[in-house]
Design an enzyme around this catalytic site. Structure first.
Site, short mmCIF file in Angstrom:
data_model
loop_
_atom_site.label_atom_id
_atom_site.label_comp_id
_atom_site.label_asym_id
_atom_site.label_seq_id
_atom_site.Cartn_x
_atom_site.Cartn_y
_atom_site.Cartn_z
N ASP A 126 -1.14 2.27 8.35
CA ASP A 126 -1.79 1.59 9.48
C ASP A 126 -0.99 1.69 10.78
O ASP A 126 -1.53 1.44 11.85
CB ASP A 126 -2.03 0.11 9.15
CG ASP A 126 -3.17 -0.09 8.17
OD1 ASP A 126 -4.00 0.82 8.05
OD2 ASP A 126 -3.21 -1.14 7.52
N ARG A 185 19.74 10.39 -2.31
CA ARG A 185 20.74 11.46 -2.10
C ARG A 185 21.80 11.07 -1.07
O ARG A 185 22.96 11.45 -1.20
CB ARG A 185 20.03 12.76 -1.72
CG ARG A 185 19.24 13.29 -2.91
CD ARG A 185 18.78 14.72 -2.74
NE ARG A 185 18.19 15.17 -4.00
CZ ARG A 185 17.49 16.30 -4.14
NH1 ARG A 185 17.29 17.08 -3.09
NH2 ARG A 185 17.01 16.64 -5.31
N THR A 206 3.81 2.44 6.47
CA THR A 206 2.42 2.00 6.29
C THR A 206 1.50 2.96 7.02
O THR A 206 1.80 3.37 8.14
CB THR A 206 2.18 0.58 6.81
OG1 THR A 206 0.77 0.41 7.05
CG2 THR A 206 2.90 0.30 8.12
N GLY A 223 0.83 -1.21 0.00
CA GLY A 223 0.00 0.00 0.00
C GLY A 223 0.87 1.26 0.00
O GLY A 223 1.80 1.36 0.78
N ARG A 257 -25.73 10.18 10.17
CA ARG A 257 -25.20 10.25 8.81
C ARG A 257 -23.88 9.50 8.79
O ARG A 257 -23.12 9.54 9.76
CB ARG A 257 -24.94 11.70 8.39
CG ARG A 257 -26.20 12.51 8.15
CD ARG A 257 -26.87 12.09 6.84
NE ARG A 257 -28.07 12.87 6.59
CZ ARG A 257 -29.27 12.59 7.07
NH1 ARG A 257 -29.43 11.56 7.87
NH2 ARG A 257 -30.32 13.34 6.77
N VAL A 305 17.06 8.13 0.40
CA VAL A 305 17.91 6.97 0.07
C VAL A 305 18.84 7.38 -1.08
O VAL A 305 20.06 7.17 -1.02
CB VAL A 305 17.06 5.74 -0.33
CG1 VAL A 305 17.91 4.66 -0.98
CG2 VAL A 305 16.32 5.18 0.88
N GLY A 330 3.51 -6.73 4.89
CA GLY A 330 3.67 -7.71 3.80
C GLY A 330 5.01 -7.51 3.11
O GLY A 330 5.76 -8.47 2.87
P1 ADP Z 1 2.09 -4.03 2.74
O1 ADP Z 1 3.56 -3.97 2.64
O2 ADP Z 1 1.44 -2.71 2.53
O3 ADP Z 1 1.62 -4.75 3.99
P2 ADP Z 1 1.18 -6.36 1.12
O4 ADP Z 1 0.76 -7.17 2.28
O5 ADP Z 1 0.26 -6.26 -0.03
O6 ADP Z 1 1.56 -4.85 1.45
O7 ADP Z 1 2.56 -6.99 0.59
C1 ADP Z 1 3.24 -6.41 -0.49
C2 ADP Z 1 4.04 -7.44 -1.26
O8 ADP Z 1 5.06 -8.02 -0.41
C3 ADP Z 1 3.27 -8.65 -1.76
O9 ADP Z 1 2.54 -8.41 -2.94
C4 ADP Z 1 4.42 -9.63 -2.05
O10 ADP Z 1 5.07 -9.31 -3.24
C5 ADP Z 1 5.37 -9.33 -0.88
N1 ADP Z 1 5.16 -10.33 0.18
C6 ADP Z 1 4.17 -10.39 1.09
N2 ADP Z 1 4.26 -11.50 1.86
C7 ADP Z 1 5.34 -12.17 1.42
C8 ADP Z 1 5.98 -13.41 1.78
N3 ADP Z 1 5.49 -14.18 2.75
N4 ADP Z 1 7.09 -13.77 1.11
C9 ADP Z 1 7.58 -13.01 0.11
N5 ADP Z 1 7.02 -11.86 -0.30
C10 ADP Z 1 5.92 -11.43 0.35
#
Ligand code: ADP
Length: 323
Positions: free
Chosen positions: A127, A25, A125, A11, A247, A23, A104
């Site tokens: 979040d 510069r 993130t 995201g 609302r 990074v 992720g």
């Molecule tokens: P965020 O970083 O915002 O939490 P996502 O959860 O969509 O985003 O993860 C982003 C990307 O990171 C995924 O599309 C994938 O390419 C990579 N990724 C996520 N989990 C794994 C994993 N277990 N092993 C390898 N790559 C991963």
């Protein structure tokens, strides 16, 4: 170290551009070439990357989103996909990678570092659910967008003796809802970490109504079991329960596209620099984050698979302020 690459993944978050700029510069200043990888891990697999100059990253800091693009890339979750990524970097003599992203993305960077490729993550993130950083890049901007909406809705709510339910981002984490709720003076905050029943929300609103409040604000995290839609459904069964006319406003992706606040630009700049310094110091498999107002690194293995818990004392604070 002569050459590194940088990417943004998952995201997008306001402040990512400040991190890319920092990074780039910092590295160039230290005599290190930088490749910018497009579309996150997908660009590593497709070989879609290009040199960045100091000028390439000029004029980007004030914009939300990421100039490198971001993507979700299932192929990177496989060993075969990561091997292609490593081969593409080796062909270009790239020795290390900076990954700007959330949970992720840092799981992906950990998997890459486990295969022996040097990686440093940057905590980003909206979040703010990533361990290893007190705050993450993007969350301050997201809170400020939510807050601006709350402030405006309050004005109209007051004129009509209404209650507004404002749903803000946070799939698994109520941090943005809680902070915007406290800063916006919400009557009720609904977050996944501390579920409350619709009856309870109705009671709190009714109590505010009976105290003579002209308006009321409920801030709801999208990931709460009783999200805005469910709450409204419930209130429709008993329109008198809250006293107010209700609302709903769902903010959704407008929170992502915000121009980064000063705090996010500063955080992006500090963490971007910190990631390059960590690589220069020979660190790998770590996340650059802010802890106690210092840029520090944390091993990725301590971060992946976890979600930073919310401080429930702040939830209590929100409740005390609403009484
Ligand atoms: P965020 O970083 O915002 O939490 P996502 O959860 O969509 O985003 O993860 C982003 C990307 O990171 C995924 O599309 C994938 O390419 C990579 N990724 C996520 N989990 C794994 C994993 N277990 N092993 C390898 N790559 C991963």
């Amino acid at each position: 170290m002569k050459r590194i690459a940088v990417l943004t993944s998952g995201g997008d978050a306001p402040g990512m551009n400040a991190a890319i700029r920092a990074v780039t510069r910092t590295a160039i200043d230290a005599g290190i070439d930088v490749f910018g990888v497009h579309q996150g891990y997908q660009g590593l697999i497709d070989g879609d990357m290009a040199f960045l100059t100091r000028r390439d990253v000029g004029g980007i800091m004030q914009s939300g989103g990421t100039v490198l693009g971001s993507a979700r890339c299932p192929a990177f979750e496989t060993v075969a996909g990561r091997e292609v990524a490593i081969r593409n970097m080796a062909e270009r003599e790239i020795e290390a990678l900076v990954v700007i992203g959330g949970n992720g993305s840092q799981t992906g960077s950990h998997a890459l570092s486990q295969m022996g490729f040097p990686v440093v993550g940057v905590a980003s993130t909206i979040d703010n659910d990533l361990e290893g950083s007190d705050v993450t890049i993007g969350v301050d901007s997201a809170i400020n967008v939510a807050l601006e909406a709350i402030d405006r809705l309050k004005v109209t709510a007051e004129s009509h003796r209404r209650a507004f339910l404002v749903e803000v981002m946070g799939r698994h984490c109520g941090y943005v809802a809680l902070m915007a709720g406290i800063a916006g003076g919400a009557e009720v905050v609904v977050i996944p970490e501390q579920e409350v029943s619709p009856e309870n929300v109705a009671q709190q609103l009714r109590a505010a109504y009976d105290r003579g409040k002209q308006h009321a604000m409920v801030v709801v995290a999208e990931g709460a079991k009783n999200n805005a839609e469910r709450l409204v459904e419930h209130f429709q069964t008993d329109p008198e329960a809250t006293g107010f006319r209700l609302r709903v406003t769902i903010l959704g992706h407008v929170q992502r596209g915000a121009n980064p606040t000063a705090a996010d630009r500063l955080l992006g700049t500090r963490l971007g620099e910190g990631a390059v310094r960590a690589l220069q110091a020979g660190q790998t498999g770590v996340l650059a984050g802010l802890r106690g107002n210092r840029v520090l690194t944390t091993p990725l293995e301590e971060i992946v698979g976890r979600q930073k818990p919310i401080d429930l004392e702040l939830f209590e604070l929100a409740n005390i302020m609403a009484r």
